[in-house]
Design a protein around this motif. Structure first.
Motif, PDB file in Angstrom:
ATOM      1  N   ILE A  30      12.203   6.270  -2.932  1.00 49.41           N
ATOM      2  CA  ILE A  30      12.295   5.136  -3.854  1.00 49.41           C
ATOM      3  C   ILE A  30      11.240   4.062  -3.597  1.00 49.41           C
ATOM      4  O   ILE A  30      10.675   3.518  -4.555  1.00 49.41           O
ATOM      5  N   PRO A  31      10.922   3.704  -2.356  1.00 51.21           N
ATOM      6  CA  PRO A  31       9.899   2.672  -2.166  1.00 51.21           C
ATOM      7  C   PRO A  31       8.580   2.980  -2.880  1.00 51.21           C
ATOM      8  O   PRO A  31       7.983   2.085  -3.487  1.00 51.21           O
ATOM      9  N   ARG A  32       8.141   4.221  -2.832  1.00 53.10           N
ATOM     10  CA  ARG A  32       6.857   4.540  -3.477  1.00 53.10           C
ATOM     11  C   ARG A  32       7.012   4.800  -4.964  1.00 53.10           C
ATOM     12  O   ARG A  32       6.036   4.752  -5.714  1.00 53.10           O
ATOM     13  N   GLN A  33       8.232   5.060  -5.430  1.00 53.63           N
ATOM     14  CA  GLN A  33       8.434   5.408  -6.836  1.00 53.63           C
ATOM     15  C   GLN A  33       8.989   4.267  -7.681  1.00 53.63           C
ATOM     16  O   GLN A  33       9.019   4.371  -8.903  1.00 53.63           O
ATOM     17  N   CYS A  34       9.417   3.186  -7.046  1.00 58.01           N
ATOM     18  CA  CYS A  34      10.110   2.125  -7.793  1.00 58.01           C
ATOM     19  C   CYS A  34       9.179   1.253  -8.616  1.00 58.01           C
ATOM     20  O   CYS A  34       9.629   0.473  -9.456  1.00 58.01           O
ATOM     21  N   GLY A  35       7.871   1.358  -8.382  1.00 56.45           N
ATOM     22  CA  GLY A  35       6.904   0.600  -9.167  1.00 56.45           C
ATOM     23  C   GLY A  35       6.584  -0.785  -8.638  1.00 56.45           C
ATOM     24  O   GLY A  35       5.746  -1.489  -9.210  1.00 56.45           O
ATOM     25  N   LEU A  36       7.221  -1.172  -7.544  1.00 57.15           N
ATOM     26  CA  LEU A  36       6.982  -2.506  -6.992  1.00 57.15           C
ATOM     27  C   LEU A  36       5.778  -2.549  -6.053  1.00 57.15           C
ATOM     28  O   LEU A  36       5.141  -3.604  -5.915  1.00 57.15           O
ATOM     29  N   LEU A  37       5.477  -1.436  -5.410  1.00 53.07           N
ATOM     30  CA  LEU A  37       4.353  -1.400  -4.474  1.00 53.07           C
ATOM     31  C   LEU A  37       3.089  -0.945  -5.191  1.00 53.07           C
ATOM     32  O   LEU A  37       3.095   0.048  -5.929  1.00 53.07           O
ATOM     33  N   SER A  38       2.002  -1.669  -4.954  1.00 48.27           N
ATOM     34  CA  SER A  38       0.712  -1.259  -5.509  1.00 48.27           C
ATOM     35  C   SER A  38       0.208  -0.035  -4.754  1.00 48.27           C
ATOM     36  O   SER A  38       0.725   0.305  -3.681  1.00 48.27           O
ATOM     37  N   ASN A  39      -0.806   0.610  -5.284  1.00 44.73           N
ATOM     38  CA  ASN A  39      -1.393   1.764  -4.583  1.00 44.73           C
ATOM     39  C   ASN A  39      -1.897   1.361  -3.200  1.00 44.73           C
ATOM     40  O   ASN A  39      -1.723   2.104  -2.223  1.00 44.73           O
ATOM     41  N   ASP A  40      -2.527   0.195  -3.108  1.00 46.55           N
ATOM     42  CA  ASP A  40      -3.018  -0.277  -1.811  1.00 46.55           C
ATOM     43  C   ASP A  40      -1.870  -0.513  -0.833  1.00 46.55           C
ATOM     44  O   ASP A  40      -1.974  -0.190   0.358  1.00 46.55           O
ATOM     45  N   GLU A  41      -0.765  -1.069  -1.338  1.00 42.79           N
ATOM     46  CA  GLU A  41       0.383  -1.328  -0.472  1.00 42.79           C
ATOM     47  C   GLU A  41       1.035  -0.024  -0.006  1.00 42.79           C
ATOM     48  O   GLU A  41       1.500   0.069   1.129  1.00 42.79           O
ATOM     49  N   ILE A  42       1.035   0.981  -0.871  1.00 45.34           N
ATOM     50  CA  ILE A  42       1.557   2.291  -0.473  1.00 45.34           C
ATOM     51  C   ILE A  42       0.676   2.895   0.615  1.00 45.34           C
ATOM     52  O   ILE A  42       1.164   3.419   1.623  1.00 45.34           O
ATOM     53  N   VAL A  43      -0.629   2.799   0.444  1.00 42.43           N
ATOM     54  CA  VAL A  43      -1.558   3.333   1.449  1.00 42.43           C
ATOM     55  C   VAL A  43      -1.381   2.611   2.786  1.00 42.43           C
ATOM     56  O   VAL A  43      -1.292   3.244   3.849  1.00 42.43           O
ATOM     57  N   ILE A  44      -1.307   1.287   2.752  1.00 39.19           N
ATOM     58  CA  ILE A  44      -1.176   0.501   3.981  1.00 39.19           C
ATOM     59  C   ILE A  44       0.096   0.866   4.728  1.00 39.19           C
ATOM     60  O   ILE A  44       0.092   1.030   5.957  1.00 39.19           O
ATOM     61  N   THR A  45       1.198   1.009   4.007  1.00 47.35           N
ATOM     62  CA  THR A  45       2.491   1.223   4.666  1.00 47.35           C
ATOM     63  C   THR A  45       2.782   2.692   4.977  1.00 47.35           C
ATOM     64  O   THR A  45       3.619   2.976   5.842  1.00 47.35           O
ATOM     65  N   GLU A  46       2.110   3.614   4.305  1.00 51.77           N
ATOM     66  CA  GLU A  46       2.423   5.029   4.506  1.00 51.77           C
ATOM     67  C   GLU A  46       1.370   5.805   5.283  1.00 51.77           C
ATOM     68  O   GLU A  46       1.688   6.788   5.958  1.00 51.77           O
ATOM     69  N   ASN A  47       0.120   5.392   5.188  1.00 46.67           N
ATOM     70  CA  ASN A  47      -0.962   6.246   5.691  1.00 46.67           C
ATOM     71  C   ASN A  47      -1.445   5.921   7.097  1.00 46.67           C
ATOM     72  O   ASN A  47      -2.204   6.704   7.675  1.00 46.67           O
ATOM     73  N   TYR A  48      -1.034   4.786   7.651  1.00 43.51           N
ATOM     74  CA  TYR A  48      -1.586   4.363   8.930  1.00 43.51           C
ATOM     75  C   TYR A  48      -0.504   4.165   9.979  1.00 43.51           C
ATOM     76  O   TYR A  48       0.552   3.577   9.708  1.00 43.51           O
ATOM     77  N   THR A  49      -0.765   4.653  11.174  1.00 48.56           N
ATOM     78  CA  THR A  49       0.085   4.321  12.306  1.00 48.56           C
ATOM     79  C   THR A  49      -0.196   2.880  12.735  1.00 48.56           C
ATOM     80  O   THR A  49      -1.168   2.256  12.275  1.00 48.56           O
ATOM     81  N   ALA A  50       0.610   2.351  13.606  1.00 53.71           N
ATOM     82  CA  ALA A  50       0.359   1.006  14.128  1.00 53.71           C
ATOM     83  C   ALA A  50      -0.996   0.944  14.822  1.00 53.71           C
ATOM     84  O   ALA A  50      -1.749  -0.029  14.673  1.00 53.71           O
ATOM     85  N   THR A  51      -1.314   1.981  15.566  1.00 52.98           N
ATOM     86  CA  THR A  51      -2.598   2.027  16.274  1.00 52.98           C
ATOM     87  C   THR A  51      -3.756   2.018  15.294  1.00 52.98           C
ATOM     88  O   THR A  51      -4.760   1.306  15.487  1.00 52.98           O
TER      89      THR A  51
END
Length: 533
Positions: A30-51
């Protein structure tokens, strides 16, 4: 309390009509499908580890404000789906992010090793000027006068604290229900628990609403939520990470010491957390700590032995757990890693000891905290307070109990040594279940023995994700005969894999005391054998 929490939810994260019905169990997409997160926000929160985030922030390829806004929004969405937060710190977090961005420009580089990294916090981690109830209604309005030392160190390293997360009544559940905030649910199957007592962190990281979280662990409270939500968690050896400034019941108790530990979405992030803290030499500020820095460890995967504990001989694991062990062991064997079986060393006695050591006061303080405000104990609170060995002890009885603890530790080490001698090799680590089931159904997480034994021994233990429950492969064991009442109760919970559909399955790696660095190297070797980087 709920009004304060609800008013703090980021407005740009409100789901509104996109909120799923309560019958929808798996809300992980739902977080990625709900339409509230921009593509950049999805990339930031999903694609990167903390490191990876820290590296990108240090290079100026992401700004602290950009990352912070993305995680605040995703955390808000996650909370609405799982009930995982107690308070959002949005205004302060954005202000801090802007400051860090300005400092980056001014000095031409990052402010500390964690510059701009969002970190979420279990509610019991003390924050100056914030409520700290430690799981009790009576303490709802208790305000902390100072930050815990761990927060001071992380703040100095450039981290940003942006959300505080749920915990259960008493902090002594492997689930996350309280009369204050209700029940935190598992994002992969909301009929199941997120774990506890750091359950809010577990759900938050499971839905990628945080890159790194901080919890506490006295019997499994970091490892249970990590396992239930498919992320990584570490219970360090005691007196390595500072606890100075924490608030709770039985402060000053030394019979069993809790530890602060990280939850994260990658193995390397656990190392980042530990190295960042220990590089500051925290023992100079907290004299209770051992002066051991985070050491670089080399292990030869071709001369490496893993001892597998398939069952603790008290409560038998459900089929998904056993399958995860078998599959992992097959990977290790194919990689040329030596595998031996580990016969548990009287883990029922270990539970009798640690449950007594939790409440040498006979749980008098805990019951008084409830009685004074007419707070009713939840079933899992009643369960732990009523363990057979919990009673009020005098000084002589207390000393005898501590002697029994030390004898158990000595005996375990002696057996470990004997087994190494008989095998003519070192046993580098143990591989064990995290619990007897995948994420438990609400109200059923009673057996702590798979995690609490290592608290009793003060061995470091780490959790890593392996797989999820399989409706075809994880069939009920029809021929198993339970050994005791609790074993039978746990066995009867597994009527079919459908009850645990989508639940993550994790395993636990254990090393000897103060071998935390070796522990994480063992996790690395095991994961590489599984084909992971």
């Amino acid at each position: 309390m709920l009004e304060i929490r609800d008013a703090s939810i980021p407005k740009d994260s409100l789901l509104g009509d996109a909120m799923p019905d309560s019958s929808v169990l798996d809300v992980s997409d739902i977080p990625r499908q709900c339409g509230l997160l921009s593509n950049d926000e999805i990339v930031i929160t999903e694609n990167y580890t903390a490191t990876q985030l820290v590296n990108l922030l240090a290079l100026g390829q992401l700004t602290a404000e950009q990352v912070m806004r993305a995680y605040l929004k995703r955390a808000g969405i996650t909370h609405q789906l799982t009930n995982c937060a107690t308070e959002f710190l949005g205004e302060e977090a954005i202000k801090r992010a802007k400051y860090l961005d300005e400092e980056f420009k001014r000095q031409g580089g990052p402010v500390g090793a964690l510059h701009g990294l969002p970190i979420s916090l279990k509610d019991s981690i003390t924050m100056r000027g914030r409520r700290n109830n430690a799981g009790w209604i009576k303490w709802n309005n208790r305000i902390a006068e100072d930050d815990a030392l761990i927060l001071k160190i992380l703040h100095e390293a450039g981290a940003i604290f942006y959300v505080r997360t749920t915990q259960p009544q008493s902090l002594m559940h492997l689930e996350c229900s309280s009369p204050i905030y209700g029940t935190t649910v598992n994002p992969f199957n909301r009929n199941l628990t997120s774990g506890g007592s750091t359950g809010g962190e577990g759900a938050l990281l499971g839905l990628k609403g945080s890159p790194m979280g901080i919890g506490t662990d006295i019997g499994g409270s970091v490892r249970s939520p990590a396992a239930n939500n498919g992320v990584y968690g570490l219970k360090p050896t005691t007196f390595r990470i500072p606890r100075q400034g924490l608030m709770g019941a039985q402060m000053g108790k030394e019979s069993i010491i809790s530890t602060i530990g990280p939850l994260a979405r990658s193995r390397e992030d656990i190392n980042l957390f530990m190295k960042t803290i220990l590089d500051t030499e925290p023992w100079l500020r907290d004299p209770s700590l051992v002066p051991i820095p985070w050491r670089s460890i080399t292990l030869d995967s071709k001369n490496f032995t893993v001892a597998v504990m398939w069952d603790d001989n008290v409560v038998h694991p459900h089929p998904p757990i056993t399958r995860a062990l078998h599959q992992t062991v097959e990977h290790l064997k194919k990689a040329g890693i030596r595998i031996i079986d580990w016969e548990p060393i009287d883990h029922q006695k270990g539970w009798d000891l640690i449950s007594a050591l939790y409440y040498c006061n006979g749980a008098e303080e805990e019951r008084n905290l409830m009685t004074e405000v007419n707070e009713q104990p939840l079933p899992l609170t009643e369960w732990i307070l009523n363990q057979s060995q919990v009673k009020k002890r005098n000084w002589t009885e207390m000393n005898e109990l501590i002697s029994q603890r030390e004898n158990y530790r000595k005996h375990y080490a002696h057996i470990w040594n004997e087994r190494e001698t008989s095998l003519n090799c070192s046993i580098d680590c143990l591989l064990t279940p995290v619990g007897p089931s995948a994420a438990p159904q609400h109200g059923t997480a009673k057996w702590w023995g798979y995690t609490s034994t290592w608290n009793l021994l003060d061995y470091p233990a780490a959790v890593f994700p392996v797989m999820t429950v399989d409706l075809v492969k994880d069939q009920v064991e029809t021929d198993y005969k339970p050994r005791n009442v609790l074993d039978e109760e746990n066995f009867k919970l597994y009527t079919s894999a459908q009850s645990y559909v989508n639940a993550p399955i994790a395993l636990q790696v254990v090393c000897r005391r103060y071998n935390d660095e070796k522990l994480m190297k063992c996790v690395e070797i095991i994961e590489r054998a599984m084909g992971r980087e």
